[in-house]
Motif scaffolding. Structure first.
Motif, short mmCIF file in Angstrom:
data_model
loop_
_atom_site.label_atom_id
_atom_site.label_comp_id
_atom_site.label_asym_id
_atom_site.label_seq_id
_atom_site.Cartn_x
_atom_site.Cartn_y
_atom_site.Cartn_z
N ASN A 38 73.97 74.15 -35.57
CA ASN A 38 74.25 73.24 -36.69
C ASN A 38 73.03 73.03 -37.58
O ASN A 38 72.71 71.93 -37.99
N GLY A 39 72.31 74.12 -37.87
CA GLY A 39 71.20 74.09 -38.80
C GLY A 39 69.85 73.73 -38.22
O GLY A 39 68.84 73.77 -38.93
N ALA A 40 69.78 73.37 -36.95
CA ALA A 40 68.51 72.98 -36.33
C ALA A 40 68.12 73.99 -35.25
O ALA A 40 68.99 74.52 -34.55
N PRO A 41 66.82 74.25 -35.09
CA PRO A 41 66.39 75.15 -34.01
C PRO A 41 66.94 74.65 -32.67
O PRO A 41 67.02 73.45 -32.43
N SER A 42 67.33 75.60 -31.82
CA SER A 42 67.94 75.20 -30.56
C SER A 42 67.58 76.18 -29.45
O SER A 42 66.84 77.13 -29.65
N THR A 43 68.14 75.92 -28.27
CA THR A 43 67.89 76.74 -27.09
C THR A 43 69.21 77.35 -26.60
O THR A 43 70.29 76.83 -26.91
N PRO A 44 69.11 78.41 -25.80
CA PRO A 44 70.34 79.00 -25.24
C PRO A 44 71.16 77.97 -24.46
O PRO A 44 72.38 77.93 -24.56
N LYS A 45 70.49 77.13 -23.69
CA LYS A 45 71.18 76.13 -22.87
C LYS A 45 71.96 75.14 -23.74
O LYS A 45 73.13 74.85 -23.47
N LYS A 46 71.32 74.62 -24.79
CA LYS A 46 72.00 73.64 -25.65
C LYS A 46 73.18 74.26 -26.39
O LYS A 46 74.23 73.64 -26.54
N ILE A 47 73.00 75.49 -26.87
CA ILE A 47 74.08 76.15 -27.60
C ILE A 47 75.26 76.43 -26.68
O ILE A 47 76.41 76.15 -27.03
N ALA A 48 74.99 76.97 -25.50
CA ALA A 48 76.07 77.26 -24.54
C ALA A 48 76.82 76.00 -24.17
O ALA A 48 78.05 75.99 -24.09
N LYS A 49 76.09 74.90 -23.95
CA LYS A 49 76.73 73.64 -23.59
C LYS A 49 77.59 73.12 -24.74
O LYS A 49 78.72 72.68 -24.53
N ALA A 50 77.08 73.20 -25.97
CA ALA A 50 77.85 72.74 -27.12
C ALA A 50 79.13 73.55 -27.28
O ALA A 50 80.20 72.99 -27.53
N CYS A 51 79.05 74.85 -27.10
CA CYS A 51 80.23 75.70 -27.20
C CYS A 51 81.23 75.38 -26.10
O CYS A 51 82.44 75.44 -26.31
N GLN A 52 80.72 75.01 -24.94
CA GLN A 52 81.56 74.71 -23.79
C GLN A 52 82.35 73.42 -23.99
O GLN A 52 83.51 73.34 -23.63
N ILE A 53 81.73 72.40 -24.57
CA ILE A 53 82.39 71.09 -24.66
C ILE A 53 83.12 70.85 -25.97
O ILE A 53 83.78 69.84 -26.13
N ALA A 54 83.03 71.79 -26.91
CA ALA A 54 83.72 71.62 -28.20
C ALA A 54 85.22 71.53 -27.96
O ALA A 54 85.82 72.42 -27.37
N GLU A 55 85.82 70.44 -28.40
CA GLU A 55 87.26 70.26 -28.19
C GLU A 55 88.06 70.23 -29.48
O GLU A 55 89.18 70.70 -29.50
N ASP A 56 87.51 69.69 -30.54
CA ASP A 56 88.29 69.57 -31.77
C ASP A 56 87.84 70.60 -32.82
O ASP A 56 87.99 70.40 -34.00
N GLY A 57 87.32 71.70 -32.32
CA GLY A 57 86.89 72.77 -33.20
C GLY A 57 86.23 73.87 -32.40
O GLY A 57 86.28 73.89 -31.17
N VAL A 58 85.59 74.79 -33.11
CA VAL A 58 84.91 75.92 -32.48
C VAL A 58 83.56 76.12 -33.16
O VAL A 58 83.32 75.61 -34.25
N TYR A 59 82.71 76.90 -32.52
CA TYR A 59 81.43 77.26 -33.12
C TYR A 59 81.52 78.68 -33.66
O TYR A 59 81.94 79.60 -32.96
N MET A 60 81.14 78.84 -34.90
CA MET A 60 81.14 80.13 -35.55
C MET A 60 79.72 80.69 -35.54
O MET A 60 78.77 79.98 -35.86
N ARG A 61 79.58 81.94 -35.16
CA ARG A 61 78.27 82.60 -35.16
C ARG A 61 78.00 83.19 -36.53
O ARG A 61 78.90 83.71 -37.20
N ASP A 62 76.73 83.16 -36.89
CA ASP A 62 76.29 83.80 -38.13
C ASP A 62 75.00 84.54 -37.81
O ASP A 62 74.04 83.93 -37.33
N TYR A 63 74.99 85.84 -38.05
CA TYR A 63 73.81 86.66 -37.80
C TYR A 63 73.08 86.89 -39.12
O TYR A 63 73.69 87.26 -40.11
N THR A 64 71.76 86.67 -39.10
CA THR A 64 70.92 86.94 -40.26
C THR A 64 70.00 88.09 -39.90
O THR A 64 69.37 88.07 -38.84
N GLU A 65 69.92 89.07 -40.79
CA GLU A 65 69.08 90.25 -40.55
C GLU A 65 67.77 90.16 -41.30
O GLU A 65 67.68 89.50 -42.34
N ASP A 66 66.76 90.87 -40.79
CA ASP A 66 65.49 90.99 -41.51
C ASP A 66 65.60 92.14 -42.50
O ASP A 66 66.66 92.76 -42.64
#
Length: 73
Positions: A29-57
């Motif tokens: 959600n726009g803030a630096p994060s960790t694998p653990k926090k992201i996985a947990k957020a994706c796991q508990i999301a109930e009223d929506g989903v998390y969309m991935r966005d890849y940025t290339e160099d």
């Protein structure tokens, strides 16, 4: 929490740890994060989903992976 969600979190966390180990930045959600926090957020999301966005160099390599919450309407 369903068994399906629990099982899907471990592979996601491993994947994100692999990105982090390669120096790829991770955001939740726009803030630096960790694998653990992201996985947990994706796991508990109930009223929506998390969309991935890849940025290339400039060379076409993944530089950043962002997860943004998309609310169900």
């Amino acid at each position: 929490m369903s068994q399906v969600k629990k099982k899907s979190v471990k592979p996601l966390r491993r994947e994100l740890e692999s990105y982090r180990d390669k120096g790829i930045e991770l955001y939740l959600n726009g803030a630096p994060s960790t694998p653990k926090k992201i996985a947990k957020a994706c796991q508990i999301a109930e009223d929506g989903v998390y969309m991935r966005d890849y940025t290339e160099d400039e060379e076409g390599h993944i530089a950043c992976v962002s997860f943004d919450f998309i609310r169900n309407t």
